[in-house]
Write an enzyme that holds these catalytic residues in place. Sequence first.
Site, PDB file in Angstrom:
ATOM      1  N   ALA A  12     -12.298  -3.645 -31.275  1.00  0.00           N
ATOM      2  CA  ALA A  12     -11.965  -5.068 -31.642  1.00  0.00           C
ATOM      3  C   ALA A  12     -11.448  -5.031 -32.702  1.00  0.00           C
ATOM      4  CB  ALA A  12     -13.091  -5.848 -31.368  1.00  0.00           C
ATOM      5  N   ARG A  18       1.396  -8.580 -31.402  1.00  0.00           N
ATOM      6  CA  ARG A  18       2.328  -9.205 -30.341  1.00  0.00           C
ATOM      7  C   ARG A  18       2.055 -10.638 -29.831  1.00  0.00           C
ATOM      8  NH1 ARG A  18       1.707  -3.464 -27.121  1.00  0.00           N
ATOM      9  NH2 ARG A  18      -0.046  -3.307 -28.508  1.00  0.00           N
ATOM     10  N   LYS A  25      -6.319 -12.113 -31.446  1.00  0.00           N
ATOM     11  CA  LYS A  25      -5.734 -11.933 -30.167  1.00  0.00           C
ATOM     12  C   LYS A  25      -7.134 -12.022 -29.335  1.00  0.00           C
ATOM     13  CE  LYS A  25      -4.897  -7.559 -28.608  1.00  0.00           C
ATOM     14  NZ  LYS A  25      -3.879  -6.808 -27.901  1.00  0.00           N
ATOM     15  N   ARG A 339     -14.468 -40.327 -23.257  1.00  0.00           N
ATOM     16  CA  ARG A 339     -14.870 -39.529 -24.524  1.00  0.00           C
ATOM     17  C   ARG A 339     -16.310 -39.086 -24.476  1.00  0.00           C
ATOM     18  NH1 ARG A 339     -12.214 -43.334 -28.550  1.00  0.00           N
ATOM     19  NH2 ARG A 339     -13.156 -41.881 -30.123  1.00  0.00           N
ATOM     20  N   ASN A 383     -21.372 -56.654 -14.475  1.00  0.00           N
ATOM     21  CA  ASN A 383     -20.073 -56.481 -14.583  1.00  0.00           C
ATOM     22  C   ASN A 383     -19.324 -57.184 -15.734  1.00  0.00           C
ATOM     23  OD1 ASN A 383     -17.934 -56.253 -12.144  1.00  0.00           O
ATOM     24  ND2 ASN A 383     -16.997 -57.763 -13.206  1.00  0.00           N
TER      25      ASN A 383
HETATM   26  C1  UD1 Z   1      -3.710   1.616 -26.240  1.00  0.00           C
HETATM   27  C2  UD1 Z   1      -3.710   2.959 -25.772  1.00  0.00           C
HETATM   28  C3  UD1 Z   1      -2.527   3.248 -24.832  1.00  0.00           C
HETATM   29  C4  UD1 Z   1      -3.166   2.477 -23.573  1.00  0.00           C
HETATM   30  C5  UD1 Z   1      -3.413   0.990 -24.041  1.00  0.00           C
HETATM   31  C6  UD1 Z   1      -3.913   0.490 -22.712  1.00  0.00           C
HETATM   32  C7  UD1 Z   1      -4.095   4.386 -28.031  1.00  0.00           C
HETATM   33  C8  UD1 Z   1      -3.409   4.798 -29.294  1.00  0.00           C
HETATM   34  N1  UD1 Z   1      -3.177   3.737 -27.021  1.00  0.00           N
HETATM   35  O1  UD1 Z   1      -2.789   1.206 -26.446  1.00  0.00           O
HETATM   36  O2  UD1 Z   1      -2.693   4.601 -24.487  1.00  0.00           O
HETATM   37  O3  UD1 Z   1      -2.099   2.666 -22.650  1.00  0.00           O
HETATM   38  O4  UD1 Z   1      -4.089   0.955 -24.830  1.00  0.00           O
HETATM   39  O5  UD1 Z   1      -4.204  -1.038 -23.079  1.00  0.00           O
HETATM   40  O6  UD1 Z   1      -5.149   4.202 -27.893  1.00  0.00           O
HETATM   41  N2  UD1 Z   1      -7.961  -1.319 -32.124  1.00  0.00           N
HETATM   42  C9  UD1 Z   1      -9.016  -1.112 -33.044  1.00  0.00           C
HETATM   43  N3  UD1 Z   1      -8.513  -0.368 -34.182  1.00  0.00           N
HETATM   44  C10 UD1 Z   1      -7.253   0.006 -34.509  1.00  0.00           C
HETATM   45  C11 UD1 Z   1      -6.084  -0.399 -33.463  1.00  0.00           C
HETATM   46  C12 UD1 Z   1      -6.630  -0.823 -32.324  1.00  0.00           C
HETATM   47  O7  UD1 Z   1      -9.954  -1.286 -33.093  1.00  0.00           O
HETATM   48  O8  UD1 Z   1      -7.059   0.606 -35.387  1.00  0.00           O
HETATM   49  C13 UD1 Z   1      -8.374  -2.088 -30.801  1.00  0.00           C
HETATM   50  C14 UD1 Z   1      -7.584  -3.089 -30.754  1.00  0.00           C
HETATM   51  O9  UD1 Z   1      -8.022  -4.278 -30.876  1.00  0.00           O
HETATM   52  C15 UD1 Z   1      -7.551  -3.253 -29.096  1.00  0.00           C
HETATM   53  C16 UD1 Z   1      -7.639  -1.730 -28.809  1.00  0.00           C
HETATM   54  O10 UD1 Z   1      -8.048  -1.040 -29.967  1.00  0.00           O
HETATM   55  O11 UD1 Z   1      -8.607  -4.093 -28.666  1.00  0.00           O
HETATM   56  C17 UD1 Z   1      -6.338  -1.479 -28.288  1.00  0.00           C
HETATM   57  O12 UD1 Z   1      -5.538  -1.379 -29.358  1.00  0.00           O
HETATM   58  P1  UD1 Z   1      -3.803  -1.646 -28.967  1.00  0.00           P
HETATM   59  O13 UD1 Z   1      -3.188  -1.809 -30.282  1.00  0.00           O
HETATM   60  O14 UD1 Z   1      -3.694  -2.930 -28.167  1.00  0.00           O
HETATM   61  O15 UD1 Z   1      -3.491  -0.332 -28.310  1.00  0.00           O
HETATM   62  P2  UD1 Z   1      -2.192  -0.310 -27.259  1.00  0.00           P
HETATM   63  O16 UD1 Z   1      -0.948  -0.326 -27.742  1.00  0.00           O
HETATM   64  O17 UD1 Z   1      -2.254  -1.423 -26.038  1.00  0.00           O
HETATM   65 CA    CA Z   2      -3.731  -3.162 -26.000  1.00  0.00          CA
END
Ligand code: UD1
Ligand code: CA
Length: 477
Positions: A12, A18, A25, A339, A383
């Site tokens: 998390a 994005r 997010k 409210r 009323n």
């Molecule tokens: C990741 C996977 C991808 C998979 C996809 C599925 C990797 C490199 N890629 O990509 O293969 O198909 O999920 O949804 O793992 N997060 C951290 N620390 C960080 C970066 C991310 O805790 O430094 C957490 C984010 O908050 C998120 C999760 O990891 O909850 C996934 O990160 P995100 O950047 O969304 O990875 P994807 O590009 O979706």
């Molecule tokens: Ca993701």
Amino acid sequence: MTDQNLAVIILAAGEGTRMRSAKPKILHTLAGVPLVGHVLATARELHPSHVIAVVRHERAAVASVISGVLPEAVIVDQDDVPGTGRAVEIALGVLPNEFSGDVVVVSGDVPLLDANTLARLIESHRAAHTAATVLSAVLEDANGYGRIIRGADGLVDRIVEQRDANESELAVTEINSGSYVFSVGLLREELPKVGTGNALGEKYLTDVVALLRASGNAVEAMPVSQSWIVGGVNDRVQLAEASARLNSLIVRGWQLAGVTVVDPATTWIDLNVTLGEDVEILPGTQLKGATTIARGATIGPDTTLVDCEIGEDAVVKRTDATLAVIGKGASVGPFAYLRPNTVLGENGKIGTFVETKNSTIGFGSKVPHLSYIGDTEIGVQSNIGAGTITANFDGIEKHRTTVGSHVRSGSHNVFAAPVRIGDGAYTGAGTVVRKDVPAGALAINVAPQRNMMGWVEEKRPGTAAAEAAAAADESGD
Ligand code: UD1
Ligand code: CA
């Protein structure tokens, strides 16, 4: 009950760029619950001995939501090294060394993944004695996801991210859901070896798969039956898609439990809402927060209820209400605005174009038309005349109005608070009630009407009104 050999790590810490949002997010909501709340609820259902959440971006806000939902979750901070691999490495740092079981890794942004699916993943992992088992999905459009690259033996060789994939890898339709089970010992060995030599310069958790294979271990992938289960929320398009999916599951659940939902497509029900049997929900209705609706009530059309409590057989039509309590058999709307802290008693009525706030309206009492009732107490069976306004604000402070039981107030009254109207009292039409009205009295303070005969013909000669008046005079009307 607790599985001593199971730990869950929730990722998390990501920025969620994005989403293009000032709000983190994973705090965006789905059916009234933050994305990460769904994931925490799923984690809890697995009864793990440890839940670890890795945070960084918007740390304070994210951590407080996590602790609120699951106080036993251990929150750890990711450092400057970016990537899902680094996040897991940091989490492993707080997992006791004695822990020798399995580690489930899930993302805070995959909200619809359910505990049953993860339980099957864990089962399959334990039965196959593999180093890791990846939850995968076969998608028509794999765009954006990491691809599962299987070897000739059918096992997973590696996972390649979209950005780092070549053309033939991009053609693979089996994707990494971002959820995995790892045997902790092997993960501890291989994770530190993961580098940052990729398109984003991040330490990818996905790279651990190839490392495990290189050191002679097996990695399996288990595809889910329906791909929406593992849908990630990265932008607002995916947020809306996940919302619609979850809502249709919630609506269906209530339909099967005895609730009539006339139009599922325009009915939105939050996860924490509860509905009784034979509740009927008409089109365009949103039930939010901790709203509860007792059996037999009819809600809608075009009604939004936030944290409301609706009694049996009540009817709430075209209404917007927050933190209101509506009694059994009571009626609200159409076009009412309730409210916070509005309490309507059994068989009471808040009618058309009526706004209420911080007011209690007793058993059988009615505010039927065009009124504002604020900071008011109304007894039973009273009323309130059409167009009555409680003037509760003197420009500096709010004051209360008290109306007794069996009161009949005239139309177009102003109750200038603080003021009391006693039991059984009446007020005349157009009364401005500035002084208390004793029980049983009739209050009137409108000046007597004077008719100035011939005024129009004298003061407005030649107008259509004057001609009409003259014609009426001649005909003797
Ligand atoms: C990741 C996977 C991808 C998979 C996809 C599925 C990797 C490199 N890629 O990509 O293969 O198909 O999920 O949804 O793992 N997060 C951290 N620390 C960080 C970066 C991310 O805790 O430094 C957490 C984010 O908050 C998120 C999760 O990891 O909850 C996934 O990160 P995100 O950047 O969304 O990875 P994807 O590009 O979706
Ligand atoms: Ca993701």
